[in-house]
Design an enzyme around this catalytic site. Sequence first.
Site, PDB file in Angstrom:
ATOM      1  CE  LYS A   1     -70.931 -12.714 -21.960  1.00 49.23           C
ATOM      2  NZ  LYS A   1     -71.929 -13.587 -22.618  1.00 49.23           N
TER       3      LYS A   1
ATOM      4  CE1 TYR B   1     -69.646  22.027 -23.874  1.00 48.11           C
ATOM      5  CE2 TYR B   1     -69.506  20.129 -22.407  1.00 48.11           C
ATOM      6  CZ  TYR B   1     -68.888  21.047 -23.248  1.00 48.11           C
ATOM      7  OH  TYR B   1     -67.545  20.982 -23.460  1.00 48.11           O
TER       8      TYR B   1
HETATM    9  C1  LIG Z   1     -72.770 -14.112 -21.624  1.00 47.60           C
HETATM   10  C2  LIG Z   1     -73.176 -15.533 -21.708  1.00 47.60           C
HETATM   11  C3  LIG Z   1     -73.463 -16.258 -20.538  1.00 47.60           C
HETATM   12  C4  LIG Z   1     -73.532 -15.627 -19.176  1.00 47.60           C
HETATM   13  O1  LIG Z   1     -74.776 -14.991 -19.043  1.00 47.60           O
HETATM   14  P1  LIG Z   1     -75.244 -14.373 -17.640  1.00 47.60           P
HETATM   15  O2  LIG Z   1     -76.630 -13.959 -17.893  1.00 47.60           O
HETATM   16  O3  LIG Z   1     -74.349 -13.217 -17.377  1.00 47.60           O
HETATM   17  O4  LIG Z   1     -75.085 -15.451 -16.641  1.00 47.60           O
HETATM   18  C5  LIG Z   1     -73.718 -17.620 -20.659  1.00 47.60           C
HETATM   19  N1  LIG Z   1     -73.717 -18.215 -21.878  1.00 47.60           N
HETATM   20  C6  LIG Z   1     -73.498 -17.541 -23.013  1.00 47.60           C
HETATM   21  C7  LIG Z   1     -73.544 -18.263 -24.310  1.00 47.60           C
HETATM   22  C8  LIG Z   1     -73.233 -16.179 -22.974  1.00 47.60           C
HETATM   23  O5  LIG Z   1     -73.021 -15.504 -24.107  1.00 47.60           O
END
Ligand SMILES: *Cc1c(COP(=O)(O)O)cnc(C)c1O
Length: 368
Positions: free
Chosen positions: A40, A263
Amino acid sequence: MKASLHRPSKAVVDLSAIAFNIQQVAAHLPDSAEKWAVVKADAYGHGAVAVSRHIEPLVDGFCVSNIDEALELRTAGLTKKILILGISETDAVSLALGNEISLTVASLEWLDLLLARQADLTGLSFHIKIDSGMGRIGFRSGQEAEEAIRRLQAAGALVEGIFTHFATADEADDSKFDRQLARFEAILQQLETVPPLVHASNSATVLWHSQTVMNAVRLGDIIYGLNPSGTVLELPYDIKPALSLHSQLAHVKELEAGADVGYGATYTSASRQFIGTIPLGYADGWTRDMQGFDVLIDGQRCPIVGRVSMDQLTVRLPRSYPLGTPVVLIGQSGAEMITATDVAVQRGTINYEVVCLLSDRVPRVYRE
Ligand SMILES: *Cc1c(COP(=O)(O)O)cnc(C)c1O
């Protein structure tokens, strides 16, 4: 936003490090456990398509947060299973069906909306989300989950999996983790039939609660070579950071004592000193709170002085350096190293945010 290709600032992503990390994790899991890569948010800023293509042979599926992220992978030709972890709009359902994308169902109310729109769910695959204590999305009782499974199956859908997500798997104190696990297991026991895939493990759970692997795991932070606990817990085995951030000196000058920089004129040279300017700023994700942190030049730490601007930042140099001298913002230079976790500590945040916030303006360059 288009990537700014004609600029020396770039993120280098070592795809073989990501493959290595997956193999490391896999070596510490039962062979039968399905490995799903969480890609993601553009693979945590690493580039979802390039990463997914490289690791597709090593994993059983991909997790994304929404239908657009899923479609990006399908359009790029990825064929393995894809699960959307978040709640989809019901009008995304035809896209999911046409592209073999699995959806998460987290409430009966959402299921009602979906069934009102489309009574026949034949060909769609679902995972049931259980809220065992995260308090975000998911069914909080076995009866409701059972009801969802019944309605989905009656509508012709395939219920492929059931899962939960831990809030504290990366913490030293296990008490809340144990409570969530007990709640999830109790809910599973209330079900007449448990869906084939049962998954509860994010990276931290795989690393520090390996007994909790059910029959599938969702691997995010760890595959990018990042410690999900930051600095709290030690990694039980070696992983390699995949992303490094590079630029070059675009301008170098010698300032007289008493000259202001940036700045707000928040920095004034105390003596004659060399100041270098780097073409990277907060619009690239190098936020203003990086003032006072370091970059690496020629194996030395050089402090960021003056405010970080939108497109540029300024550093104090130990001596004059020629234009084009390499600058490392995340990664190694000589014996010195800056990790995404070091950057996170400076900002009072987590390494996840550091890599996710690198903007599209920064080109991703891939190494194998
Ligand atoms: C983002 C997410 C993961 C992955 O989490 P990590 O800590 O990066 O391994 C797993 N399950 C769900 C539901 C998530 O939203």
